[in-house]
Design a protein around this motif. Sequence first.
Motif, short mmCIF file in Angstrom:
data_model
loop_
_atom_site.label_atom_id
_atom_site.label_comp_id
_atom_site.label_asym_id
_atom_site.label_seq_id
_atom_site.Cartn_x
_atom_site.Cartn_y
_atom_site.Cartn_z
N HIS A 67 -4.94 7.60 13.12
CA HIS A 67 -3.49 7.68 13.12
C HIS A 67 -2.99 7.24 14.48
CE1 HIS A 67 0.59 9.31 12.88
NE2 HIS A 67 0.41 9.47 11.59
N PRO A 68 -1.85 6.54 14.54
CA PRO A 68 -1.37 6.07 15.85
C PRO A 68 -0.94 7.17 16.80
CG PRO A 68 0.23 5.59 14.11
CD PRO A 68 -1.02 6.05 13.43
N TRP A 69 -0.74 8.39 16.30
CA TRP A 69 -0.35 9.50 17.15
C TRP A 69 -1.49 10.51 17.28
CZ3 TRP A 69 4.70 10.94 14.08
CH2 TRP A 69 5.58 9.84 14.09
N PRO A 70 -1.65 11.13 18.43
CA PRO A 70 -2.60 12.24 18.54
C PRO A 70 -2.11 13.43 17.72
CG PRO A 70 -1.34 12.02 20.56
CD PRO A 70 -0.99 10.85 19.71
N SER A 99 13.53 1.76 8.85
CA SER A 99 13.15 3.06 8.33
C SER A 99 12.17 2.95 7.16
CB SER A 99 14.42 3.81 7.86
OG SER A 99 14.10 5.05 7.28
N LEU A 100 11.26 3.90 7.10
CA LEU A 100 10.38 4.05 5.93
C LEU A 100 10.49 5.48 5.44
CD1 LEU A 100 8.20 3.09 3.93
CD2 LEU A 100 6.48 3.78 5.62
N VAL A 101 11.00 5.63 4.21
CA VAL A 101 11.18 6.95 3.60
C VAL A 101 10.18 7.10 2.46
CG1 VAL A 101 12.79 8.54 2.50
CG2 VAL A 101 13.64 6.84 4.14
N LEU A 102 9.37 8.13 2.52
CA LEU A 102 8.47 8.48 1.42
C LEU A 102 9.11 9.64 0.68
CD1 LEU A 102 4.60 8.82 1.58
CD2 LEU A 102 5.99 10.49 0.38
N VAL A 103 9.37 9.45 -0.61
CA VAL A 103 10.06 10.45 -1.42
C VAL A 103 9.06 11.22 -2.26
CG1 VAL A 103 11.81 10.84 -3.19
CG2 VAL A 103 12.11 8.99 -1.53
N GLU A 104 9.12 12.53 -2.14
CA GLU A 104 8.33 13.44 -2.99
C GLU A 104 9.30 14.28 -3.79
OE1 GLU A 104 5.75 15.58 -5.09
OE2 GLU A 104 5.22 13.83 -3.85
N ALA A 105 9.27 14.12 -5.11
CA ALA A 105 10.22 14.81 -5.99
C ALA A 105 9.51 15.89 -6.79
CB ALA A 105 10.89 13.82 -6.93
N LYS A 106 10.19 16.99 -7.01
CA LYS A 106 9.67 18.07 -7.84
C LYS A 106 10.60 18.30 -9.02
CE LYS A 106 5.82 19.14 -5.98
NZ LYS A 106 4.59 18.81 -6.76
N ALA A 107 10.04 18.85 -10.08
CA ALA A 107 10.84 19.17 -11.26
C ALA A 107 11.89 20.21 -10.91
CB ALA A 107 9.94 19.68 -12.38
N ILE A 108 12.97 20.20 -11.67
CA ILE A 108 14.06 21.13 -11.39
C ILE A 108 13.66 22.56 -11.72
CG2 ILE A 108 16.40 21.81 -12.08
CD1 ILE A 108 17.02 18.86 -12.48
N ASP A 153 2.59 1.56 -4.67
CA ASP A 153 1.14 1.55 -4.48
C ASP A 153 0.71 2.75 -3.64
OD1 ASP A 153 1.47 -0.85 -5.73
OD2 ASP A 153 0.86 -2.08 -4.02
N GLU A 154 -0.48 3.24 -3.93
CA GLU A 154 -0.98 4.42 -3.21
C GLU A 154 -1.29 4.08 -1.76
OE1 GLU A 154 -5.65 3.93 -4.59
OE2 GLU A 154 -4.31 5.21 -5.73
N TYR A 155 -1.21 5.09 -0.93
CA TYR A 155 -1.63 4.98 0.47
C TYR A 155 -3.05 5.51 0.57
CZ TYR A 155 3.28 4.29 1.81
OH TYR A 155 4.56 3.81 1.94
N VAL A 156 -3.93 4.72 1.13
CA VAL A 156 -5.33 5.14 1.31
C VAL A 156 -5.48 5.70 2.71
CG1 VAL A 156 -7.74 4.43 1.30
CG2 VAL A 156 -6.12 3.39 -0.33
N LEU A 157 -5.81 7.00 2.78
CA LEU A 157 -5.95 7.65 4.09
C LEU A 157 -7.37 7.58 4.61
CD1 LEU A 157 -3.73 10.84 3.67
CD2 LEU A 157 -3.07 8.49 4.18
N ALA A 185 0.67 10.05 5.85
CA ALA A 185 0.77 8.70 5.31
C ALA A 185 2.01 7.97 5.80
CB ALA A 185 0.77 8.75 3.78
N VAL A 186 3.17 8.62 5.72
CA VAL A 186 4.40 7.92 6.09
C VAL A 186 4.48 7.66 7.59
CG1 VAL A 186 5.88 9.98 6.36
CG2 VAL A 186 6.88 7.79 5.64
N THR A 187 3.98 8.58 8.39
CA THR A 187 4.01 8.36 9.84
C THR A 187 3.00 7.30 10.27
OG1 THR A 187 2.58 10.31 10.09
CG2 THR A 187 4.94 10.63 10.45
N ALA A 188 1.88 7.22 9.56
CA ALA A 188 0.88 6.20 9.88
C ALA A 188 1.33 4.81 9.44
CB ALA A 188 -0.46 6.54 9.23
N ALA A 189 2.02 4.75 8.30
CA ALA A 189 2.40 3.45 7.73
C ALA A 189 3.69 2.89 8.30
CB ALA A 189 2.53 3.59 6.21
N ALA A 190 4.49 3.72 8.95
CA ALA A 190 5.82 3.30 9.36
C ALA A 190 5.81 2.18 10.41
CB ALA A 190 6.61 4.50 9.90
N GLY A 191 4.79 2.15 11.24
CA GLY A 191 4.75 1.14 12.29
C GLY A 191 5.93 1.30 13.23
N GLU A 192 6.72 0.24 13.40
CA GLU A 192 7.89 0.29 14.28
C GLU A 192 9.10 0.94 13.61
OE1 GLU A 192 7.88 -0.60 17.52
OE2 GLU A 192 5.72 -0.85 17.19
#
Length: 251
Positions: free
Chosen positions: A191-194, A115-124, A88-92, A140-147
């Motif tokens: 975002h939880p971080w400045p 751990s929460l890993v967001l994978v971004e793949a590119k064509a070869i 599912d998409e992350y709404v920022l 998105a991944v840093t905001a959604a990771a929580g603990e």
Amino acid sequence: MTTPGDLPRTPLSRLLDEISWEGRSVVKYRDGGRGKENVLTAEVLTALDYLPRSAYLGNVLRHAHGAAAAVACAADEAENAEIVFLPDEYVLSRTARGKAELIVQPDATITTPSSLVLVEAKAIRAGSFGPEQLAREYFAVTAAAGERTPLLLLVLGTAPPVAIRGRSGRFGVAEAVAANLEAVYAKAGPHPWPLDELRARVPESCAWLTWAEVADLVTAEHARGRHSGTFAAGTVDRLVGTVGRAVRWHG
């Protein structure tokens, strides 16, 4: 209309749903989707999902370049990972009426207890990133990771530096992520971080691998023969073969 959350969590079902939105460009899949990053990602992730996790997925993650602590965290818990292709998409951010305005659509997520890993793949063969793509995905991944420990993992056709559309030259991964981070931070939701912390933690939260490295790591692990002679040996052989064939064929 089917929403992403209603879909079965299998890569095949989510790939078919993605293709259904392609319109006239769906003809690009007639050759079995050769060279299409979503097809390659689905094939490889399916195999890694079913192969013995610690030996294969964990080993692949452990050899990613960069973010050593975050990579180790994900790799150590590979046995308990949930892999979701085209999640599912992350709404920022949303409009005043609550409609999604700024979104991130990852190629996959790998979630473990810590751990929460967001994978971004590119064509070869080719692939560049959108002007804000990596900054949005990192946000998105840093905001959604929580603990959990966040990790943005890029799977690339060739090793960095990478190209960003609309900008001349090529960039290291951390540089490419940070390039438009301030602009994304200004228009995305809280975002939880400045911002200064978010920018400073880019190197510890971003890593990369090439498709060739993924195939080589899977092949090398198979050559160790840990599962030879076991009841699962034939299954392991076939899944390892799937990874190697997919990377060769799409390359």
